[in-house]
Design an enzyme around this catalytic site. Structure first.
Site, PDB file in Angstrom:
ATOM      1  N   SER A 136       0.853  -1.182   0.000  1.00 17.48           N
ATOM      2  CA  SER A 136       0.000   0.000   0.000  1.00 17.48           C
ATOM      3  C   SER A 136       0.895   1.239   0.000  1.00 17.48           C
ATOM      4  O   SER A 136       1.768   1.389   0.866  1.00 17.48           O
ATOM      5  CB  SER A 136      -0.901  -0.008   1.236  1.00 17.48           C
ATOM      6  OG  SER A 136      -1.755   1.110   1.245  1.00 17.48           O
ATOM      7  N   LYS A 162      -1.020  -0.831  -4.460  1.00 16.83           N
ATOM      8  CA  LYS A 162      -2.255  -0.117  -4.103  1.00 16.83           C
ATOM      9  C   LYS A 162      -1.908   1.339  -3.819  1.00 16.83           C
ATOM     10  O   LYS A 162      -1.041   1.624  -2.997  1.00 16.83           O
ATOM     11  CB  LYS A 162      -2.910  -0.743  -2.866  1.00 16.83           C
ATOM     12  CG  LYS A 162      -4.197  -0.028  -2.449  1.00 16.83           C
ATOM     13  CD  LYS A 162      -4.933  -0.764  -1.332  1.00 16.83           C
ATOM     14  CE  LYS A 162      -4.404  -0.427   0.033  1.00 16.83           C
ATOM     15  NZ  LYS A 162      -5.237  -1.002   1.125  1.00 16.83           N
ATOM     16  N   LYS A 164      -3.160   4.922  -2.384  1.00 14.28           N
ATOM     17  CA  LYS A 164      -4.151   5.684  -1.642  1.00 14.28           C
ATOM     18  C   LYS A 164      -4.534   6.917  -2.465  1.00 14.28           C
ATOM     19  O   LYS A 164      -3.668   7.580  -3.056  1.00 14.28           O
ATOM     20  CB  LYS A 164      -3.598   6.117  -0.289  1.00 14.28           C
ATOM     21  CG  LYS A 164      -3.297   4.973   0.662  1.00 14.28           C
ATOM     22  CD  LYS A 164      -4.568   4.342   1.206  1.00 14.28           C
ATOM     23  CE  LYS A 164      -4.250   3.321   2.294  1.00 14.28           C
ATOM     24  NZ  LYS A 164      -5.486   2.760   2.898  1.00 14.28           N
ATOM     25  N   ASP A 190      -7.330   2.971  -3.287  1.00 21.69           N
ATOM     26  CA  ASP A 190      -8.082   2.919  -2.030  1.00 21.69           C
ATOM     27  C   ASP A 190      -8.435   4.343  -1.625  1.00 21.69           C
ATOM     28  O   ASP A 190      -7.552   5.168  -1.390  1.00 21.69           O
ATOM     29  CB  ASP A 190      -7.234   2.250  -0.951  1.00 21.69           C
ATOM     30  CG  ASP A 190      -7.959   2.119   0.381  1.00 21.69           C
ATOM     31  OD1 ASP A 190      -9.165   2.429   0.440  1.00 21.69           O
ATOM     32  OD2 ASP A 190      -7.309   1.697   1.356  1.00 21.69           O
ATOM     33  N   GLU A 215     -11.234   0.681  -3.883  1.00 17.19           N
ATOM     34  CA  GLU A 215     -11.602   0.252  -2.535  1.00 17.19           C
ATOM     35  C   GLU A 215     -12.312   1.381  -1.778  1.00 17.19           C
ATOM     36  O   GLU A 215     -11.809   2.502  -1.719  1.00 17.19           O
ATOM     37  CB  GLU A 215     -10.333  -0.170  -1.788  1.00 17.19           C
ATOM     38  CG  GLU A 215     -10.557  -0.738  -0.410  1.00 17.19           C
ATOM     39  CD  GLU A 215      -9.250  -1.125   0.249  1.00 17.19           C
ATOM     40  OE1 GLU A 215      -9.281  -1.455   1.453  1.00 17.19           O
ATOM     41  OE2 GLU A 215      -8.192  -1.107  -0.419  1.00 17.19           O
ATOM     42  N   ASP A 240     -14.395  -2.195   2.214  1.00 15.87           N
ATOM     43  CA  ASP A 240     -13.498  -2.371   3.343  1.00 15.87           C
ATOM     44  C   ASP A 240     -14.233  -1.952   4.609  1.00 15.87           C
ATOM     45  O   ASP A 240     -14.812  -2.770   5.323  1.00 15.87           O
ATOM     46  CB  ASP A 240     -12.233  -1.540   3.113  1.00 15.87           C
ATOM     47  CG  ASP A 240     -11.287  -1.506   4.309  1.00 15.87           C
ATOM     48  OD1 ASP A 240     -11.567  -2.143   5.337  1.00 15.87           O
ATOM     49  OD2 ASP A 240     -10.247  -0.822   4.211  1.00 15.87           O
ATOM     50  N   LYS A 264     -10.386  -7.367   7.133  1.00 12.62           N
ATOM     51  CA  LYS A 264      -9.461  -6.967   8.186  1.00 12.62           C
ATOM     52  C   LYS A 264      -9.995  -7.516   9.507  1.00 12.62           C
ATOM     53  O   LYS A 264     -11.034  -7.066   9.992  1.00 12.62           O
ATOM     54  CB  LYS A 264      -9.343  -5.447   8.264  1.00 12.62           C
ATOM     55  CG  LYS A 264      -8.614  -4.818   7.085  1.00 12.62           C
ATOM     56  CD  LYS A 264      -8.580  -3.305   7.204  1.00 12.62           C
ATOM     57  CE  LYS A 264      -7.821  -2.689   6.043  1.00 12.62           C
ATOM     58  NZ  LYS A 264      -7.960  -1.211   6.014  1.00 12.62           N
ATOM     59  N   GLY A 292      -4.500  -4.608   5.692  1.00  4.37           N
ATOM     60  CA  GLY A 292      -3.550  -4.405   6.768  1.00  4.37           C
ATOM     61  C   GLY A 292      -3.784  -3.092   7.477  1.00  4.37           C
ATOM     62  O   GLY A 292      -4.431  -2.181   6.932  1.00  4.37           O
TER      63      GLY A 292
END
Length: 373
Positions: A136, A162, A164, A190, A215, A240, A264, A292
């Protein structure tokens, strides 16, 4: 797999990150981690609370989680003498606080599995000895800095990137990564709830980049909004923050609000409920992957075991330890051919390095249940 608890230790540790980790809800420079150690006559086990310092990702925060465990869970645990499954009905009357409950449940589960010489992966139903690792990448100050970071992670062997994103940092960074590294890189984004349904037209601008998924673009309580958004963009939606239980996952799937789910364990109350979510998704043909929360090696070990279940078909955020920490509190998880090995020892399969653990500890509390310390 039972045993009366002799006591519970609550331990706070300060873990500096190798670099600031920025998301749409804030920037983390270090983790203030709450660890739980459950002690029985046969073994001891560890759980890691994934709550952040403030109520940003979720309503929970680390000081509140510690206070909740002390005031409400420990009195219940003083009379607990059963299988870890009995913790769920014991805790059920207490509303919310899944991260605190998950930390305690994991510590008890780890202790019971160690006493039974059974690895967590085997207990959960794992089918793999190693799992593919993604990474990430937080929001950066500039696109060149982002490209340098991605280049480093790809060179290290990570199988999925991934990014952000947030309003103002979305289309251009994704375009830059695609142009620099090509279409073969497994790439996803995400949003951490940073958008609303009115942003659908803008989010559709991500469609040409062939992303694995977007996400949690909308607020966690907007399941209908996600279902509507899914008809307006081509990029698969992954949920998520919205997935707080197996029931929530079943509802989201029934409403066509997602095609993929990020699991998660801390967010859903522990590894028992995480496995149920995996089973619900597998029964409905919905892919899952392991998210995570900047875990230390103790939390990462349990996540890697979960990610070895058969329904986890996408690389997760099961990165190597050095992605976040120069010195982990366990032997480091190492990336090998883009994969991380599933611990084979009993319980979560790893032990804290006591000297390192003590050096980063800021506070400890021992709650004695039987007079044994």
């Amino acid at each position: 797999m039972t045993g009366r608890l002799q006591g519970l230790e609550l331990r706070r540790v300060a873990m500096p990150l190798v670099s600031p980790f920025r998301t749409s809800f804030g920037t983390e420079h270090e983790r203030d981690v709450l660890l739980v150690r459950a002690v029985t006559a046969e073994a001891e086990g560890w759980g890691e609370c994934v709550a952040l310092s403030g109520p940003l990702y979720s309503p929970e925060y680390v000081d509140g989680a510690q206070a909740f465990i002390k005031r409400y869970l420990i009195p219940l645990l003083r009379r607990f003498d059963g299988h870890v499954y009995a913790l769920e009905p014991l805790f059920e009357p207490l509303k919310g606080h899944p991260m605190a409950k998950a930390a305690v449940q994991t510590a008890v589960l780890d202790a019971q599995l160690r006493a039974a010489a059974l690895p967590l992966g085997a207990f959960l139903g794992a089918t793999k000895q190693r799992v593919p690792a993604g990474v990430s990448v937080g929001i950066m100050d500039s696109v060149p800095a982002l490209l340098d970071a991605v280049a480093g992670y790809l060179a290290a062997g990570y199988l999925r990137i991934k990014l952000k994103i947030e309003p103002g940092w979305d289309v251009e960074p994704v375009r830059a990564v695609r142009e620099r590294f090509g279409d073969d890189v497994l790439l996803q984004v995400d949003a951490n709830t940073a958008y609303t349904l009115t942003d659908a037209e803008h989010l559709a601008r991500l469609d040409p980049f062939g992303l694995l998924l977007i996400e949690q673009p909308l607020p966690e309580d907007d399941i209908r909004g996600h279902a509507r958004l899914a008809t307006m963009i081509r990029t698969p939606i992954c949920l998520d923050e919205s997935i707080v239980s197996a029931r929530a996952a079943a509802d989201a799937i029934a409403l066509n609000a997602c095609r993929i789910v990020n699991i998660k364990p801390g967010r859903v109350g522990g590894y028992l409920e995480a496995r149920r979510i995996h089973d619900v998704c597998a029964a409905n043909g919905v892919a899952v992957w392991a998210g995570g929360m900047l875990e230390t090696g103790l939390g990462r070990a349990a996540n890697v075991a979960l990610a070895a279940l058969p329904g986890f078909t996408l690389p997760g955020d099961t990165s190597a330890s050095d992605r976040y920490y120069a010195q982990d509190i366990t032997e480091p998880f190492v990336l090998q051919d883009g994969h991380v090995a599933v611990p084979a020892g009993p319980g979560i399969g790893v032990e804290p390095l006591r000297d390192v653990l003590d050096s980063v500890t800021t506070e400890t509390e021992w709650h004695n249940f039987t007079g044994v310390s």
